[in-house]
Design an enzyme around this catalytic site. Structure first.
Site, PDB file in Angstrom:
ATOM      1  N   HIS A  59      39.476   8.658  16.929  1.00  0.00           N
ATOM      2  CA  HIS A  59      38.922   9.966  16.604  1.00  0.00           C
ATOM      3  C   HIS A  59      38.949  10.035  15.075  1.00  0.00           C
ATOM      4  O   HIS A  59      39.965  10.424  14.478  1.00  0.00           O
ATOM      5  CB  HIS A  59      39.760  11.097  17.190  1.00  0.00           C
ATOM      6  N   TYR A 128      33.744  13.364  19.819  1.00  0.00           N
ATOM      7  CA  TYR A 128      33.569  14.594  20.585  1.00  0.00           C
ATOM      8  C   TYR A 128      33.308  15.833  19.740  1.00  0.00           C
ATOM      9  O   TYR A 128      33.241  16.952  20.267  1.00  0.00           O
ATOM     10  CB  TYR A 128      34.744  14.835  21.541  1.00  0.00           C
ATOM     11  N   HIS A 277      45.192   5.616  27.371  1.00  0.00           N
ATOM     12  CA  HIS A 277      46.604   6.002  27.427  1.00  0.00           C
ATOM     13  C   HIS A 277      47.293   5.540  28.717  1.00  0.00           C
ATOM     14  O   HIS A 277      48.216   4.730  28.653  1.00  0.00           O
ATOM     15  CB  HIS A 277      46.803   7.512  27.217  1.00  0.00           C
ATOM     16  N   ASP A 328      43.424   5.836  17.703  1.00  0.00           N
ATOM     17  CA  ASP A 328      43.413   7.215  18.197  1.00  0.00           C
ATOM     18  C   ASP A 328      43.402   8.241  17.065  1.00  0.00           C
ATOM     19  O   ASP A 328      42.391   8.443  16.423  1.00  0.00           O
ATOM     20  CB  ASP A 328      44.596   7.406  19.138  1.00  0.00           C
TER      21      ASP A 328
END
Length: 462
Positions: A59, A128, A277, A328
C-alpha cells in the site's frame, strides 16, 4: 546487454564465472558458465548475481505514515485498552484525507525506488485509494491508478497493479464512512476503474501486469466476490484474509464459517489467488491453502508492527505450501529484514533455531527460494530464476562487503539475511532495466525531491 558474475545462482544451483545475456525485450537469453572475465565482453561485471524477488503486497501511500503511529491511542489510558490494528486503522483513515493525486504519485515513486534499492525488482500494488477525500469519484475513475502507473514509469519497477474493490464498512453492510470513502465503488464503477487501470498498465513496459483485488470479506459482499473475480479471469487475484481475530469473529457471526473455510466452500481457490496475511488459521485451513496452489502473502514487518500474530510457516511449507513476501504498510522497505523477521517469528513461537531450514537448504536459502517462487506466482511474472526465457529480474550483492568476505554458496544468503542488511545490494535489474547501480537508484535525486515535496504538503495538511 551482457552481465558477468564471479558467482551466480543459476536455475537453483550455484555456478562460477557466469555470463548472462539479456535480450532487448527484457528477458534472459543465453546463460553460460565457466566464462573468463576477460573473454566475456560484458557490459557489467558483478561479484554475486541472484534472481531478484518480487514484493507481492504494497500500500504505497502508507509509506508517508511511517513513524506517525507509534503512540498509544487517545483513549488507551482512560479505558485501559490496548492499541491494535483497529486503532492504527483509524489513524490511517484520518491521514488519507490529505493526499492529492500528485502526492500519491510522488510517494509511490519513492516507495518503489526504495524497494529497488532493497533488492526487489517488482511490486504488486494493492491499490484501494480511488476517490477524492469526500468519496466523490474523479472525472477519470482510474485517476489514482494512473498515478501508480506514473510512479512506476519514473522508478522503472516491474508493476502488477491490483485495483481494489471495496464497498462496505463491515459484514453488517454498513456504509463507508470517514477515510473509507476514498476506497468505495459499486460494481459498475469498479469495472470502469479496472478498465482505466488496464489502459494505464498498457502504457508501461511489456512486463507490467494487471490483477484484481477484492479487498476482504469485510469489505466485499458475498454475492459480489464471484463477479469481481470474473472481471479478469486469467489475472492474479489478491485478497486480505484471516489477519485479525476480530475479523474472524465477524465473519463467523455473519456466515457461520471462519474466513478461509467460507472462501474454500464457495470459491475455487487455485494458483491464481494470493491470500494476504493468513495469520490465524486452523490446521485444516492451513492445509487447504497449502494444497490449493494459492500463495500465502506474508508481510512480517507490518504484521509485527500491527501485532497481528505469527503465521505457521514451518507446517505450511512442510505441507507443500507456497509463500511470498510483501512490504504492506511500507514502514520499512527491507527485503532481508522481512525474511529475517519471518524466520525469527517462528523461532520465538517454537523456541527452536533454524526452523525453516531443511537438510539440504540453509535458512537463508530456503527463505530466499520461497520469496522468489511465491512473488513470481503472485505477480503473474515469469521471473524468480536465472534461466533462458525468464524475465531478467536480477540483483547483485557486493562481495567486498565485510559480512560476505570469504563466503560462498548458501552461506552468502545466510549472511545477507541474518548478519547484513540491504546495504549489501549493489545492482538491480527489473526486466533488464538497470535501475540500481552501486547501491543507488539512477533517478534517486529526482524521486527524492518529489517525495520531500509531497511530505511537506501532507504534513501541512495534518
Amino acid at each position: 546487454m551482457r552481465i558477468w558474475a564471479e558467482t551466480a545462482l543459476v536455475a537453483g544451483k550455484w555456478a562460477e564465472k557466469v555470463s548472462v545475456e539479456v535480450d532487448v525485450d527484457g528477458r534472459i537469453g543465453t546463460v553460460s558458465q565457466g566464462v573468463d572475465r576477460e573473454t566475456a565482453a560484458a557490459d557489467r561485471h558483478v561479484s554475486i548475481l541472484l534472481p531478484a524477488a518480487a514484493n507481492l503486497h504494497s500500500h504505497a501511500f502508507q509509506r508517508a505514515m511511517a513513524g506517525l503511529s507509534e503512540r498509544r491511542g487517545p483513549n488507551a489510558e482512560v479505558t485501559g485498552a490496548h492499541d491494535t490494528f483497529w486503532t492504527w486503522r483509524e489513524i490511517m483513515y484520518r491521514f488519507l484525507g490529505a493526499f492529492t493525486p500528485e502526492t500519491i504519485e510522488d510517494v509511490a515513486a519513492f516507495v518503489q525506488m526504495e524497494m529497488l534499492e532493497a533488492g526487489y525488482s517488482a511490486s504488486a500494488e494493492f491499490h484501494y485509494v480511488h476517490n477524492q477525500a469526500d468519496g466523490t469519484p474523479y472525472a477519470d475513475p482510474a485517476e489514482l491508478s494512473r498515478r501508480i502507473a506514473g510512479a512506476a514509469r519514473r522508478s522503472g519497477i516491474g508493476l502488477t497493479l491490483l485495483p481494489v474493490y471495496y464497498t462496505t464498512g463491515g459484514l453488517d453492510r454498513r456504509p463507508l464512512a470517514g477515510g473509507q470513502k476514498r476506497f468505495g465503488s459499486d460494481l459498475d464503477g469498479f469495472a470502469r476503474i479496472v478498465e482505466g487501470a488496464e489502459d494505464a498498465v498498457a502504457g508501461l513496459a511489456s512486463d507490467a501486469r494487471l490483477g484484481i483485488a477484492p479487498h476482504s470479506l469485510r469489505a466485499v459482499p458475498a454475492e459480489d466476490l464471484a463477479h469481481v473475480a470474473a472481471l479478469r479471469p486469467d489475472a492474479p487475484l489478491h485478497m486480505h484474509i484471516a489477519e485479525q481475530t476480530g475479523e474472524i469473529e465477524e465473519v463467523l457471526a455473519a456466515y457461520g464459517r471462519r474466513p478461509v473455510e467460507w472462501l474454500f466452500d464457495n470459491h475455487a481457490v487455485d494458483a491464481r489467488w494470493c491470500l494476504i496475511h493468513c495469520t490465524h488459521l486452523t490446521d485444516g485451513e492451513r492445509r487447504a491453502i497449502a494444497t490449493s496452489g494459492a500463495v500465502a502473502g506474508l508481510c512480517p514487518i507490518t504484521e509485527s508492527s500491527l501485532g497481528d500474530g505469527i503465521f505457521d510457516g514451518a507446517n505450511y511449507l512442510a505441507e507443500g505450501g507456497t509463500l511470498g513476501i510483501g512490504s504492506d504498510s511500507n514502514i520499512r522497505i527491507a527485503l532481508s529484514e522481512e525474511l529475517r523477521t519471518l524466520e525469527y517469528s517462528q523461532r520465538l513461537r517454537d523456541r527452536h533455531r533454524a526452523v525453516l531450514a531443511t537438510p539440504d537448504r540453509s535458512c537463508g536459502r530456503r527463505l530466499y527460494d520461497e520469496a522468489l517462487a511465491g512473488g513470481a506466482r503472485a505477480l503473474g511474472r515469469d521471473s524468480g530464476a536465472i534461466r533462458p526465457g525468464a524475465v531478467a529480474d536480477l540483483v547483485a550483492l557486493d562481495a567486498g562487503a565485510l559480512h560476505l568476505e570469504g563466503l560462498s554458496g548458501d552461506t552468502l544468503l545466510d549472511a545477507w539475511i541474518f548478519a547484513g542488511d540491504d546495504r549489501l545490494v549493489a545492482d538491480v535489474w527489473s526486466a533488464g532495466r538497470h535501475l540500481v547501480k552501486g547501491g543507488r537508484h539512477i533517478a534517486r535525486e529526482e524521486i527524492e525531491a518529489g517525495y520531500r515535496r509531497a511530505m511537506k504538503s501532507l504534513r501541512r495538511s495534518l
